[in-house]
Every structure is written in C-alpha cells, then in structure tokens.
Design a protein around this motif. Structure first.
Motif, PDB file in Angstrom:
ATOM      1  N   MET A   1       0.761  -1.006   0.025  1.00  0.00           N
ATOM      2  CA  MET A   1      -0.101   0.053  -0.124  1.00  0.00           C
ATOM      3  C   MET A   1       0.763   1.347  -0.278  1.00  0.00           C
ATOM      4  O   MET A   1       1.756   1.296   0.588  1.00  0.00           O
ATOM      5  N   SER A   2       0.547   2.260  -0.729  1.00  0.00           N
ATOM      6  CA  SER A   2       0.971   3.341  -0.746  1.00  0.00           C
ATOM      7  C   SER A   2       1.073   4.311   0.514  1.00  0.00           C
ATOM      8  O   SER A   2       0.213   4.225   1.114  1.00  0.00           O
ATOM      9  N   GLU A   3       2.320   4.792   0.946  1.00  0.00           N
ATOM     10  CA  GLU A   3       2.346   5.725   1.980  1.00  0.00           C
ATOM     11  C   GLU A   3       2.490   7.169   1.686  1.00  0.00           C
ATOM     12  O   GLU A   3       3.020   8.188   2.399  1.00  0.00           O
ATOM     13  N   THR A   4       2.128   7.683   0.513  1.00  0.00           N
ATOM     14  CA  THR A   4       2.201   8.845   0.087  1.00  0.00           C
ATOM     15  C   THR A   4       1.180   9.963   1.031  1.00  0.00           C
ATOM     16  O   THR A   4       0.250   9.642   1.310  1.00  0.00           O
ATOM     17  N   ILE A   5       1.683  11.133   1.033  1.00  0.00           N
ATOM     18  CA  ILE A   5       0.773  12.148   1.782  1.00  0.00           C
ATOM     19  C   ILE A   5      -0.121  12.610   0.793  1.00  0.00           C
ATOM     20  O   ILE A   5      -0.005  12.567  -0.487  1.00  0.00           O
ATOM     21  N   PRO A   6      -1.561  12.842   1.301  1.00  0.00           N
ATOM     22  CA  PRO A   6      -2.536  13.355   0.274  1.00  0.00           C
ATOM     23  C   PRO A   6      -2.165  14.371  -0.629  1.00  0.00           C
ATOM     24  O   PRO A   6      -1.322  15.153  -0.061  1.00  0.00           O
ATOM     25  N   ALA A   7      -2.448  14.412  -1.786  1.00  0.00           N
ATOM     26  CA  ALA A   7      -2.251  15.176  -2.741  1.00  0.00           C
ATOM     27  C   ALA A   7      -2.989  16.727  -2.493  1.00  0.00           C
ATOM     28  O   ALA A   7      -3.889  16.767  -2.840  1.00  0.00           O
ATOM     29  N   THR A   8      -2.253  17.511  -1.995  1.00  0.00           N
ATOM     30  CA  THR A   8      -2.796  18.917  -1.628  1.00  0.00           C
ATOM     31  C   THR A   8      -1.463  20.057  -2.128  1.00  0.00           C
ATOM     32  O   THR A   8      -0.306  19.594  -2.167  1.00  0.00           O
ATOM     33  N   SER A   9      -1.809  21.116  -2.096  1.00  0.00           N
ATOM     34  CA  SER A   9      -0.965  21.900  -2.668  1.00  0.00           C
ATOM     35  C   SER A   9      -0.020  22.627  -1.713  1.00  0.00           C
ATOM     36  O   SER A   9      -0.382  23.564  -1.281  1.00  0.00           O
ATOM     37  N   TRP A  10       0.849  21.757  -1.204  1.00  0.00           N
ATOM     38  CA  TRP A  10       1.816  22.069  -0.053  1.00  0.00           C
ATOM     39  C   TRP A  10       2.899  23.034  -0.640  1.00  0.00           C
ATOM     40  O   TRP A  10       3.497  22.759  -1.676  1.00  0.00           O
ATOM     41  N   PRO A  11       3.444  23.772   0.235  1.00  0.00           N
ATOM     42  CA  PRO A  11       4.685  24.388  -0.419  1.00  0.00           C
ATOM     43  C   PRO A  11       5.927  23.497  -0.451  1.00  0.00           C
ATOM     44  O   PRO A  11       5.858  22.535   0.459  1.00  0.00           O
ATOM     45  N   ASN A  12       6.705  23.716  -1.425  1.00  0.00           N
ATOM     46  CA  ASN A  12       7.845  22.745  -1.530  1.00  0.00           C
ATOM     47  C   ASN A  12       9.021  23.303  -0.917  1.00  0.00           C
ATOM     48  O   ASN A  12       9.808  24.006  -1.674  1.00  0.00           O
ATOM     49  N   VAL A  13       9.051  23.264   0.200  1.00  0.00           N
ATOM     50  CA  VAL A  13      10.075  23.859   1.168  1.00  0.00           C
ATOM     51  C   VAL A  13      10.566  22.894   1.965  1.00  0.00           C
ATOM     52  O   VAL A  13       9.748  21.925   2.434  1.00  0.00           O
ATOM     53  N   GLU A  14      11.642  23.137   2.601  1.00  0.00           N
ATOM     54  CA  GLU A  14      12.550  22.059   3.422  1.00  0.00           C
ATOM     55  C   GLU A  14      11.672  22.264   4.903  1.00  0.00           C
ATOM     56  O   GLU A  14      11.419  23.166   5.244  1.00  0.00           O
ATOM     57  N   GLU A 193      -4.388   3.039  -7.202  1.00  0.00           N
ATOM     58  CA  GLU A 193      -5.772   2.981  -6.892  1.00  0.00           C
ATOM     59  C   GLU A 193      -6.489   2.759  -5.518  1.00  0.00           C
ATOM     60  O   GLU A 193      -5.799   2.171  -4.528  1.00  0.00           O
ATOM     61  N   TRP A 194      -7.585   3.510  -5.180  1.00  0.00           N
ATOM     62  CA  TRP A 194      -8.192   3.528  -3.986  1.00  0.00           C
ATOM     63  C   TRP A 194      -8.569   2.233  -3.714  1.00  0.00           C
ATOM     64  O   TRP A 194      -9.369   1.474  -4.340  1.00  0.00           O
ATOM     65  N   LEU A 195      -8.175   1.356  -2.540  1.00  0.00           N
ATOM     66  CA  LEU A 195      -8.570   0.221  -2.034  1.00  0.00           C
ATOM     67  C   LEU A 195     -10.169   0.128  -1.519  1.00  0.00           C
ATOM     68  O   LEU A 195     -10.535   0.978  -0.742  1.00  0.00           O
ATOM     69  N   ARG A 196     -10.957  -0.405  -2.558  1.00  0.00           N
ATOM     70  CA  ARG A 196     -12.255  -0.460  -2.440  1.00  0.00           C
ATOM     71  C   ARG A 196     -12.764  -2.129  -2.142  1.00  0.00           C
ATOM     72  O   ARG A 196     -12.302  -2.984  -2.854  1.00  0.00           O
ATOM     73  N   ARG A 265      -7.483  -8.813   5.252  1.00  0.00           N
ATOM     74  CA  ARG A 265      -6.923  -9.782   4.066  1.00  0.00           C
ATOM     75  C   ARG A 265      -6.388  -9.059   2.916  1.00  0.00           C
ATOM     76  O   ARG A 265      -5.553  -9.440   2.214  1.00  0.00           O
ATOM     77  N   ALA A 266      -6.987  -7.904   2.284  1.00  0.00           N
ATOM     78  CA  ALA A 266      -6.672  -7.154   1.196  1.00  0.00           C
ATOM     79  C   ALA A 266      -5.459  -6.604   1.348  1.00  0.00           C
ATOM     80  O   ALA A 266      -4.556  -6.328   0.673  1.00  0.00           O
ATOM     81  N   LEU A 267      -4.874  -6.152   2.956  1.00  0.00           N
ATOM     82  CA  LEU A 267      -3.688  -5.597   2.873  1.00  0.00           C
ATOM     83  C   LEU A 267      -2.637  -6.815   3.279  1.00  0.00           C
ATOM     84  O   LEU A 267      -1.466  -6.167   3.519  1.00  0.00           O
ATOM     85  N   GLY A 268      -3.116  -7.882   3.269  1.00  0.00           N
ATOM     86  CA  GLY A 268      -2.057  -9.040   3.297  1.00  0.00           C
ATOM     87  C   GLY A 268      -1.599  -9.356   4.708  1.00  0.00           C
ATOM     88  O   GLY A 268      -0.735 -10.161   5.335  1.00  0.00           O
ATOM     89  N   LEU A 269      -2.535  -8.820   5.839  1.00  0.00           N
ATOM     90  CA  LEU A 269      -2.366  -9.095   7.207  1.00  0.00           C
ATOM     91  C   LEU A 269      -3.049 -10.190   7.568  1.00  0.00           C
ATOM     92  O   LEU A 269      -4.175 -10.562   7.145  1.00  0.00           O
ATOM     93  N   GLU A 270      -2.389 -10.923   8.373  1.00  0.00           N
ATOM     94  CA  GLU A 270      -2.979 -12.393   9.003  1.00  0.00           C
ATOM     95  C   GLU A 270      -3.064 -12.314  10.333  1.00  0.00           C
ATOM     96  O   GLU A 270      -1.873 -12.838  11.079  1.00  0.00           O
ATOM     97  N   PRO A 271      -3.890 -11.836  10.918  1.00  0.00           N
ATOM     98  CA  PRO A 271      -4.025 -11.652  12.589  1.00  0.00           C
ATOM     99  C   PRO A 271      -4.121 -13.001  13.303  1.00  0.00           C
ATOM    100  O   PRO A 271      -4.486 -13.717  12.835  1.00  0.00           O
TER     101      PRO A 271
END
Length: 842
Positions: A1-14, A193-196, A265-271
């Motif tokens: 699964m992707s760990e990206t930050i939500p796509a919002t117009s954030w400043p591209n600064v350090e 793709e959004w997991l549904r 299960r979709a995430l591959g987790l097996e508790p």
C-alpha cells in the motif's frame, strides 16, 4: 500500500514533509512536546480544535513558509520529529519482554475491532465510554509495542453534537465530518488505485472505501460506504454512529465485521488474534472462518473450530437490554446468501449461534451470543462487571454454577498521556522519568515524596486554568442563543472547591442525584465559609427522552439567581472538554445505580492530575476505593431501583459532603494548605494512577489473553489443521455420546479427620479419558465454593463397565456438602465455553 501524503498544494520547502508527517500521526494528541509548535501556527485555532491537520489546511502557505524558514520553529519541528521517530523505532515493552527468538511468543498481530474509537477530537468518530476504551487501548498498545491494529467505521456525521435551546432543552446537531479535514488517508494499492471492497446486500453489492490513520507506531483502519458507486441509501449506511433503526445497525455491523476482516486480508495481514470490543463486530468471527475455509479448503465447522481460540470477546454491557438483537426475518434477508453461498451452511446454523434456545425459530439473533459462541476467551471490564456478565450469560451454560460461567475480567484503564495536563506531565516526568507509561514500573514512592507545597501549587494552578477555560466556553455558549446577548455574570471562583460531573445522561447513571434535595445542594454551594461549585456536562441520546429531561432539570436549576454563579452546565461534551475538566477538577462525582456501570473511566482520568473521586461503589471504584484515596457512596451491595434505598444513599452523600469532604478542603494549616486533602491526593496519585492505566490493561490483555489466544489458534491450525480436526471429532463424539453417561453408586466414609469418597461413573459411548470427575460444594456456612478433582482408582473399571473415582480430603466441612459431577475434558478444549455438557449426581 502506498504511504504517500495526500495530494494537496503544499509549499515545496524544506521541513514541509516533516510537518505533514507529524500532523498525520495522532501521536501529537498525547505528546505535549508538539503543543508549542502547533500553537505557533495559529494559537486560537489550536486552542479550540487541537487538530494539527486542520491547522495545516487553514493557515496560509506564506505563514507556513515563513515559520519553516525561522530557526526557532524549524528546531521545534526537528525536535518533535526526532522524538517521534526515536520513540517508534526503539525497543518497547513487548519486544523487550517477548523477543520472538527467545521466548517462543507466537503473537504477530492483534486485530482490534470496535464500533467507535475516541483517539482525538481531530477524528470525531466516537460517542463515549466504548470508544474511549478502544482509543486509549490502541494508544497504549503503540506505547508498549504490542502488535495491534484497529478496525472501525468512518462516520460521515459521527455522533450528534449538542446545544441547548432558550428553555434549556437539548438540541441534536449533525455537522459533517469532511474526510479532507481529518487526519486520515485513503488506503491505496501499489498502482495508486483506492482500495475498495465489496460485500453483498439484498439485491445488490455494497462498495466500501478504506482509510487509514496513524496512531503512534500502529494504525487504525476505517471503512465507509459513501462511495459514488453505491445508491444514496447505501452511501448513508456509515453516516451516523448509533443512529437509525435495527436494519441500519445490522448493515453497519456487517460492514464492520465482514468488511473489516476482508480489509485486513486485502492488506495481506494475517492476525493471530481477533479482539472484539463488544459484540457489534461479531460477524468478523464468521468472515475469519470463511477466509480460513478458502485458504485451507476446509468446512466452515472445522474453520471455526481452528480459529475460535484466537478470538477474544470483551463485553461492556451490564444489562441484557444493551445487546444488539435482530429479528429472524431481518437476518434471513441480509445473511442468507452469505451463509449459503460463502460459508456453505444453512442460515439456521448461524442463527443457532446467536440464540439461547437454538431451536426457537422466533427468538431474535443476539450478537453477544454469537461473540460468546465464536470466541475462545471472554472478559468483562471490571471485577464487578465480570460477576455481572457471568450472571447475564449464565442461560447459555445451564446447570453450571454461575461463578463458573466462562467470563473473566480485565479492568479498564485510561491512556494517561492523553488525559494528563502539560503541568501534570512535567510533575510526573520529574518524579518518574519519561518512560513511566511505557511498561516500566511506576515509582509510586517518588510521588509520595512530593511536598504539600508542590502539590498545592500544582492543584491551584490546575483549578485556575480550568475556571478560565470554562468561562470562555460558557461565554460562547450563552452568547450563542441560550440566554440572549446580555452581559454574563462572573461564574465560578478559582479559589473554591470545584466539583466535576460529566457523563452520558441516562437514568441508570442517576445524573440528578445531587438534585434530590435542591435546597440542601444550594446550601452547599453558597456556604460563605466552605462553598463548592459544580461544572456539569453530558449528552442524552436523541431518542432518550428521560435522559434529556434530566438535562432540562439541571438547566432549570441553574437559572435560579442564587445558583447561577456556582453551577455551570457546558453544552456539547466532547473529548477536548473532558480533558479540560479532568485536568482541573478537585473532586469527581459519579452516582450510577450499582451494578449498571460496567467500569466507568471518567474518574480514572482525574488521578494523574491530582483530582479525588467521590463515587458509588460500582465499576472500577468498587475495587479502587479505600479511605486513603477518596470517598464512597453506597454499601457495596445491589438494591435495584428501590426509591427508599436511593433516599438513604442521597442522605449519606449530602452528609459526607457537608461533614467531611468540603470541610477537609478548607481545613488549612498555618501554611494555608489543606494537608489532609493533599495527603489523599498524594496517595491517590501514587497508588491508583498506574493501576488504572491503559498501560496496565494492555499488559494484562497481552499476557492473559493475546499470547494464549495466539498460541491456541496456531496450535489448532498447525500441520494442516491436525489438532483442529482432532478437537472437532472429539466435540462430535461428546455431542453423540453424552446422554449415555450416568452415575453409579456413591460411597463416602469419614475417619481420622478425613472424608473418603468413591464415585462410580458409567462412561457409556465415551471413554473415561473424555471425562473429568469432581466433587463440588456450594458456598455455605462461611465456606467458599470448593472443587476437588477425583482420579480413577487402581483397577477402577469393573465387569459392568463402571469406572470408580476416588479422593480423600480434610473434614473442613460436612461430607453431605459435596456433590459429584462429571463433564467433558480434553486438554486442548475450553470447557464449558466450547462444550457446556455437565452431569450432576442427584
């Protein structure tokens, strides 16, 4: 699964990515080190929301850029990020105590299912106590490194928000939870793709969207049905928490239980372990078994036999009316195709699991019964609630003594870092160090060495902060229409004994107990030498008219001129308000009708902050109370709803307040401090805070339930379900042959101070190896219940097939007190949870 930050117009600064990483982890809500950083961005917004994500979405990009460029703010960000990463990466209590390579611990993952989670006001998907426990335990699991993930629902509106009209009546409001302003992210697959997910409803399929929230080092997974591919009615399934009718509740619980396990299960987790926080999520038991069927090509019956030991059911209900029940027709409509086409069994087999009488086709389906019959371990949430629950579930175990009904207890605790003030955190850190809630032994003696001066300064500051905060809240509340836009009286006094009373307004909680004698209460409030003041808060369910009437009565009382400066009822009780109240109140009052408060946690939250408790001997206070740490109402017995007993308790409550509690607060020595009061504060903090913490509770769950449950599941699943298949064959054998078991003769002799018993058993179609034979004595004559195990005598089997069991025991009670009994026994089966047969010699 992707760990990206939500796509919002954030400043591209350090530093921007670092700020986003911190904001999107709810660790900020229990880490005071980040408070200054968020307040720097927008002090007022932080003060009222405590929501880092909303602050980042609201504050201008120019301001964020400017602050990130300043050395001071940049250092704050880096300090917070360093602390976060360090605490998440270091070995925690679980890894230190149970290193897998050495201990043989089998626990890899616990899936914690709950209808609600109270984690932070930034994520308002909770109602009250159940969500409070779930949220605090998830945070404690993160602190302790216990491998737990949460599974819940994302509500479009959540629980209702409260206001009062001009007459003091409760009004229910439903603002929308905009996912874009919540600290959550869509769960996305590797391709973006959004997991549904899908589950089947009558006539159509239901699409379920999946989200994730970071909670310290662990995650909470959330599901919602507000997907555009669904019908408008389907999109509204997850709109409200505890809203709608029985059909809506059934659909929500299908999404939570069936959809929740499919998400894992979709995430591959097996508790290894499935922890059901109440019976709402009991359908996860069925879906877990279905997945095992699919993976191992077994029958549903074998899959359930294998997975059952890995299921833990925690019940929070103190009355049977609190269980979710569904009409058989509704179950037929929604579950028939699932059971027949995916579990490959008739629906009646599942309905039998949710009924007291399996053959009664008219009996509603009880989710708590399903949870009980599908779990390998069951617990209540306080010692007293364990007793209450054994009584509630005793009809499922006929002929067993009530105290042997298989329900244990793990008393709840609160996540202390969530509920302590910044000042309390500093005080405890100085005394006990930073890791005090991370599994290390609490240094109670260090707290006991705090001086009166330290404690009084701490408490005086806390009370002043609370009064200042309440005045701000009350000004906003009254100006919003409750009493018109006139000047407000100067309510409350920072030097007066301040009593907190905040909870759900329901009749069994007796929230108007202090109002039984209004004139006597007024005398307490207005005593010129020893006054007290009340801060009240709480909601009644929108359909609970009696509860709303209790709120109205308080608001009417507050309108009396002699009262208005001394009592405040704050509207819209939420997590932020709760934090403010428990951090500043001197005394916390709780007046439920025993034994209907399963545990109660509001009073626990005051402990770390130096508040004292004055409570009914119910729930947690029944095991916490001693005269050194607070005050108690009641005699520790049950009296039902007897009005005469209510009058007796009310009289005792008023008398204690008048003669002991209030005078002790104002009994000042030459140094101007109440030494006796502070002595109770000191002992309450030292003794009770660690004992009633979520850290202790999660350690108990881990060692008493999670590890054994994981081991039990893994043992039954090993070697292609070999043990599971053996257990299932044995259970079938017991079911077929139990009616053939009978007692023969019973002989007893008494000599030389010993009883000698010989009991004959005819095992019938079973073997003596399938049986356990005991002597049982009821509690009587000052003796507790007694169980004595009997063993087969030498050459015990006679020509007729009877097996003789023998035992000698001391004559501490009469031989006639003992009754022989037999029940099934297998070393790998939980009896009576998995088979409830028992035979008594009469």
């Amino acid at each position: 699964m992707s760990e990206t930050i939500p796509a919002t117009s954030w400043p591209n600064v350090e530093g921007m990515d670092d700020l986003l990483e911190i904001a999107l982890n709810l660790h900020s809500c229990w880490n005071h080190e980040a408070d200054e950083m968020w307040s720097s961005l927008d002090p007022e917004l932080w003060e009222w929301t405590k929501n880092p994500w909303v602050i980042l979405l609201t504050v201008s990009r120019d301001k964020i850029i400017a602050l990130l460029a300043s050395p001071g703010f940049g250092a704050l960000v880096q300090d917070c990020l360093h602390h976060k990463r360090k605490s998440f990466n270091e070995q925690a209590w679980f890894q230190e105590k149970y290193p897998r390579k050495d201990s043989g611990a089998t626990l890899s993952l616990v899936a914690y299912f709950s209808m609600e989670f109270m984690l932070a006001e930034a994520l308002p998907i909770y109602s009250g106590g159940l969500g409070n426990v779930a949220g605090d335990q998830l945070k404690a699991a993160s602190d302790l490194g216990v491998p737990v993930v949460g599974v819940g629902l994302l509500y479009g509106q959540g629980y209702f928000r409260q206001d009062f009209d001009a007459s003091g009546n409760q009004q229910a409001l439903y603002p929308v939870n905009d996912p874009g302003q919540l600290p959550i992210r869509p769960l996305r697959q590797a391709n973006g793709e959004w997991l549904r997910l899908q589950i089947r409803l009558p006539g159509s399929k239901l699409w379920i969207r999946c989200w994730e929230a970071w909670v310290g080092r662990t995650k909470l997974y959330l599901l919602d049905t507000n997907d555009f591919a669904n019908t408008p009615a389907q999109r509204g399934i997850t709109s409200e928490l505890y809203g709608g009718d029985a059909e809506m509740r059934l659909k929500q619980e299908m999404v939570l239980g069936i959809g929740g396990w499919r998400l894992l299960r979709a995430l591959g987790l097996e508790p290894d372990v499935c922890h059901l926080n109440e019976g709402h999520a009991a359908f996860a038991i069925l879906e877990r078994a279905r997945c095992y069927m699919e993976d191992h090509k077994t029958s549903f019956e074998l899959a359930l036999t294998v997975t059952r030991p890995g299921n833990l059911f925690t019940t929070h209900t103190a009355v049977t009316a609190g269980f979710d029940r569904f009409h058989p027709d509704l179950m037929h409509e929604y579950l028939r195709r699932y059971t027949e086409e995916e579990l490959f069994i008739p629906l009646d087999e599942i309905l039998a699991m949710g009924r007291q009488n399996a053959g009664d086709t008219l009996e509603p389906f009880n989710m708590a019964y399903l949870a009980m019959r599908g779990s390998g371990r069951v617990n209540g949430v306080s010692k007293l609630h364990g007793q209450v629950s054994r009584h509630i579930f005793s009809p499922l175990f006929p002929r067993w003594p009530e105290w042997e009904v298989p329900v244990g207890s793990v008393t709840n605790g609160v996540h202390v870092p969530t509920w302590d003030s910044a000042e309390a955190d500093s005080l405890w850190s100085t005394a006990c160090g930073k890791r005090r809630w991370s599994g290390e032994e609490i240094c109670a003696d260090e707290i006991r060495r705090l001086s009166d001066e330290q404690l009084w300064q701490f408490r005086t500051s806390a009370r002043k902060n609370l009064i200042d905060r309440v005045r701000l809240r009350y000004a906003r509340q009254r100006a919003s229409g409750y009493d018109g836009p006139h000047d407000l009286p100067q309510v409350l006094n920072e030097h007066v004994l301040t009593v907190g009373f905040a909870r759900r307004f329901a009749t069994y909680k007796r929230p108007n107990f202090l109002l039984r004698d209004p004139e006597r209460l007024i005398r307490l409030l207005t005593n010129p030498d020893c006054p007290m003041q009340l801060i009240l808060a709480g909601k009644a369910h929108p359909q609970d008219r009696p509860g709303q009437a209790l709120i109205k009565r308080w608001n009417d009382f507050i309108e009396r001129p002699e009262v208005r400066q001394h009592v405040v009822f704050l509207s819209d009780y939420d997590m932020l308000m709760a934090q403010e109240l428990v951090q500043g109140a001197d005394l916390w009052i709780n007046t439920p009708r025993r034994p209907w408060e399963a545990c109660g946690t509001s009073g626990m939250k005051t402990l770390v902050n130096g508040g004292l408790n004055f409570s009914e001997l119910d729930g947690w206070w029944a095991e916490a109370y001693s005269p050194q740490v607070g005050w108690a109402i009641g005699d520790g017995l049950e009296h039902g709803d007897d009005p005469a007993w209510d009058s007796i308790e009310a009289e005792a409550m008023y008398t204690l307040l008048e003669q002991e509690v209030v005078p002790e607060f104002y009994d000042r020595g030459d140094n101007g401090m109440p030494s006796r009061w502070l002595s109770r504060v000191r002992e309450s903090m030292a003794r009770l805070t660690p004992e009633f913490s979520a850290s202790r509770a999660i350690q108990n769950y881990t060692e008493e339930h999670y590890l054994p449950a994981a081991s039990g599941y893994c043992q039954r699943a090993a070697n292609n379900s070999a043990l599971g298949a053996e257990v299932l064959r044995w259970l079938h054998k017991i079911a077929r042959g139990w009616d053939s078991v009978r007692f023969g003769s019973v002989h007893s002799e008494t000599h030389d101070g010993r009883h000698s018993f010989q009991v004959q058993i005819w095992p019938g179609d079973l073997s003596s190896r399938d049986l356990k034979v005991e002597l049982y004595a009821d509690p009587a004559g000052g003796h507790e219940a007694e169980i004595v195990t009997m063993t087969a005598c030498d050459k015990s089997s006679d020509a007729k097939g009877f097996v003789t069991y023998c035992v000698d025991l001391a004559t501490t009670r009469a031989a006639s007190d003992y009754t022989p009994r037999a029940f099934p026994h297998h070393p790998s089966v939980a009896v009576p949870l998995e088979t409830g047969e028992i035979l008594w010699q009469r």
